[in-house]
Design an enzyme around this catalytic site. Structure first.
Site, mmCIF file in Angstrom:
data_model
loop_
_atom_site.group_PDB
_atom_site.id
_atom_site.type_symbol
_atom_site.label_atom_id
_atom_site.label_comp_id
_atom_site.label_asym_id
_atom_site.label_seq_id
_atom_site.Cartn_x
_atom_site.Cartn_y
_atom_site.Cartn_z
ATOM 1 N N HIS A 64 0.682 -1.251 0.163
ATOM 2 C CA HIS A 64 0.040 -0.183 0.039
ATOM 3 C C HIS A 64 1.015 1.248 0.127
ATOM 4 C CE1 HIS A 64 -3.097 -2.751 1.856
ATOM 5 N NE2 HIS A 64 -3.469 -2.467 0.719
ATOM 6 N N HIS A 65 2.129 1.008 -0.411
ATOM 7 C CA HIS A 65 3.003 2.143 -0.336
ATOM 8 C C HIS A 65 2.337 3.506 -1.224
ATOM 9 C CE1 HIS A 65 4.415 0.276 -3.895
ATOM 10 N NE2 HIS A 65 5.077 1.419 -4.485
ATOM 11 N N ARG A 66 1.546 2.904 -2.376
ATOM 12 C CA ARG A 66 0.811 3.836 -3.256
ATOM 13 C C ARG A 66 -0.434 3.104 -3.456
ATOM 14 N NH1 ARG A 66 3.830 7.645 -7.089
ATOM 15 N NH2 ARG A 66 5.844 7.927 -5.909
ATOM 16 N N LYS A 94 6.783 -4.298 -10.559
ATOM 17 C CA LYS A 94 6.378 -4.059 -11.811
ATOM 18 C C LYS A 94 6.158 -2.482 -12.016
ATOM 19 C CE LYS A 94 4.106 -7.103 -13.935
ATOM 20 N NZ LYS A 94 3.158 -8.165 -14.346
ATOM 21 N N LYS A 106 -3.067 -8.676 -6.845
ATOM 22 C CA LYS A 106 -3.594 -9.608 -7.670
ATOM 23 C C LYS A 106 -4.606 -10.513 -7.300
ATOM 24 C CE LYS A 106 -1.657 -11.395 -11.807
ATOM 25 N NZ LYS A 106 -0.795 -10.616 -12.460
HETATM 26 N N1 GLU Z 1 -2.255 -8.947 -15.457
HETATM 27 C C1 GLU Z 1 -1.513 -7.915 -16.208
HETATM 28 C C2 GLU Z 1 -0.095 -8.091 -15.383
HETATM 29 O O1 GLU Z 1 0.344 -9.109 -14.902
HETATM 30 C C3 GLU Z 1 -1.690 -6.561 -16.158
HETATM 31 C C4 GLU Z 1 -2.255 -6.082 -14.831
HETATM 32 C C5 GLU Z 1 -3.188 -4.571 -14.986
HETATM 33 O O2 GLU Z 1 -3.042 -4.200 -15.898
HETATM 34 O O3 GLU Z 1 -3.229 -4.130 -13.878
HETATM 35 O O4 GLU Z 1 0.890 -7.256 -15.390
#
Ligand code: GLU
Length: 472
Positions: A64-66, A94, A106
């Site tokens: 939750h840092h952002r 990412k 996720k």
């Molecule tokens: N499921 C994709 C990923 O693993 C996209 C995630 C997204 O667009 O929030 O990066």
């Protein structure tokens, strides 16, 4: 839980540790970054036919840092808590790498999409969304899902509709989920975004002379041979864009039903049509089917692109690899053990948290579009077009020379939404490449690109936590 799945989270932890040890960041802060902040495991009933089925599902918010947190929703019979935790963790890094202001999350729903029809999948998706709303695990400023393995724009439209029904009048409701159909508050260029990002990442790497020298390859994409594992959304667009825009030669493709090979190059566009009509890639004219589906791994090629699921390249099959470069279009396709073997062999691995970040990058653009309530390019397109047309006419009258109508159109065309999205994505991938390679080239103790990418991410996440004043 199978061994493969258990290993995935362990691999993410092992990779994290490798970078954390070099980061110089305080231990407590590193522990806070590493853990998954909120894990929501749920079971809910769905009536399928005249029977009730209990569905197991998850949403994990890693950091939750952002906020909001961001990440796709996976539909697969293999979904389990550790897998979703691993994927949520990767989302944090990412987003940081591509400078997208989200924490990582996720979702996972443990269902096999092949066992349900569209109506049943809709019931499952809508009920899952209700569970998320009830626990405050979805919202434009809270947590924003997107497509992942087994889901697409159709599911995102169901999620949006369910959310909107439960949040009547919320002005920014459309930003509660990304990857929606363009006609339903989506953005042009989102479907191809991950594959396009994989291509930009690959191209930038292949243009790096120093890197190419280490594996004995010429620079540039033209004519480079590629093998792709998985012809889902990511693999499909990666194959199309690498061949059509990069001039690369896709010599091998692996799918559920087998692996096909053609050293002269496979026409991905035609293969897609063939697959649609025959329901298989096997037998595509000009290609040879390899004996075992797994044989994609050993095809001699310049670039190997796993674009399916995690833990595909493991200790037991890693020695078959002959590729010089591996681009991780999937999340976590190489286990930490296998990676050590590959690095010793001198193989270059472009890590998932950078290579496949195109999807979340364009999701960010979609979110911004939804919050601003206006399509990109709407205000300036015609203005730019008119200004450029006047400029070209002036040059023509001053020089006494004219250009063809086609050339004129190219020069004067104002940008559409899709042009701006592609430009923004390309810029994002190039900037992230530079940031990762600055760390890789300057820091002697950083020996691989994954560790370099992790360090870029850790630095940014740590900085955010420090700004929050939690860790003085
Ligand atoms: N499921 C994709 C990923 O693993 C996209 C995630 C997204 O667009 O929030 O990066």
């Amino acid at each position: 839980m199978s061994l493969k799945q258990a290993k995935f989270y362990e691999s993410v932890q092992a990779n994290f540790k490798k970078a954390a040890d070099l980061s110089g960041l305080p231990k407590g802060l590193l522990s806070q970054i590493e853990v998954c902040n909120s894990i929501y495991k749920m079971h809910f009933p769905v009536k399928i036919g005249n029977k009730f089925e209990v569905i197991e599902a998850y949403r994990v918010q890693h950091s939750h840092h952002r906020q909001p947190t961001k990440g796709g929703i996976r539909f697969s019979q293999h979904v389990n808590q550790e897998e979703v935790m691993a994927l949520a963790s990767l989302m944090t890094y990412k987003c940081a790498i591509v400078n997208v202001p989200f924490g990582g999350a996720k979702g996972g729903v443990k269902v096999s999409t092949r066992q349900y029809n569209a109506e049943q999948l809709e019931k499952i998706t809508r009920r899952y969304t209700v569970e998320l709303v009830r626990k405050g695990f979805i919202g434009p400023g809270v947590d924003v899902p997107a497509p992942d393995y087994g889901t697409g724009s159709r599911e995102m439209a169901w999620i949006l509709d369910t959310y909107t029904q439960l949040n009547n009048g919320e002005l920014d409701a459309a930003a509660c989920v990304t990857g929606k159909p363009v006609a339903q508050n989506g953005i042009a260029g989102r479907t191809e975004a991950t594959g396009r990002g994989v291509y930009y990442a690959t191209r930038e790497l292949l243009l790096d002379k120093k890197m190419m020298d280490t594996v004995g390859l010429e620079t540039g994409t033209e004519g480079k041979t590629v093998v792709i594992q998985g012809l889902g959304n990511v693999g499909t667009y990666t194959g199309l864009i690498c061949s059509e825009e990069g001039g690369m030669k896709v010599i091998g493709i692996s799918e559920i039903d087998g692996t096909i090979y053609d050293p002269k190059g496979i026409d991905v566009q035609k293969l897609l049509k063939y697959k649609k009509s025959k329901n298989t890639i096997i037998g595509f004219p000009g290609t040879k089917a390899l004996k075992n589906r797994e044989d994609w791994i050993g095809i001699e090629c310049d670039v190997l692109i796993p674009a399916a699921l995690e833990s595909q390249i493991r200790k037991d099959n890693v020695n078959k690899i002959k590729a010089k470069v591996i681009v991780e279009a999937a999340n976590g396709p190489i286990t930490a053990e296998a990676e050590n073997v590959l690095l010793k062999k001198g193989c270059i691995i472009l890590p998932d948290m950078y290579a496949n970040a195109g999807g979340v990058t364009v999701s960010y653009f979609e979110w911004l579009k939804n919050l601003s309530h206006i399509r990109f390019g709407r205000m300036e397109k015609r203005f730019d077009q008119q200004a450029m047309t006047q400029l070209v006419s002036k040059i023509e009258s001053m020089t006494g020379k004219t250009i063809s109508a086609r050339e004129k159109l190219q020069l004067t065309k104002g940008a559409d939404e899709v042009d701006l999205v592609r430009s923004g994505l390309e810029e994002t991938m190039i900037t992230a490449h530079e940031e990762i390679f600055t760390v890789y080239n300057r820091r002697k103790n950083v020996k691989d690109l994954r560790t370099a990418a992790f360090l870029v991410a850790l630095e940014k996440v740590a900085n955010d936590y420090e700004m929050m004043g939690i860790f003085p």
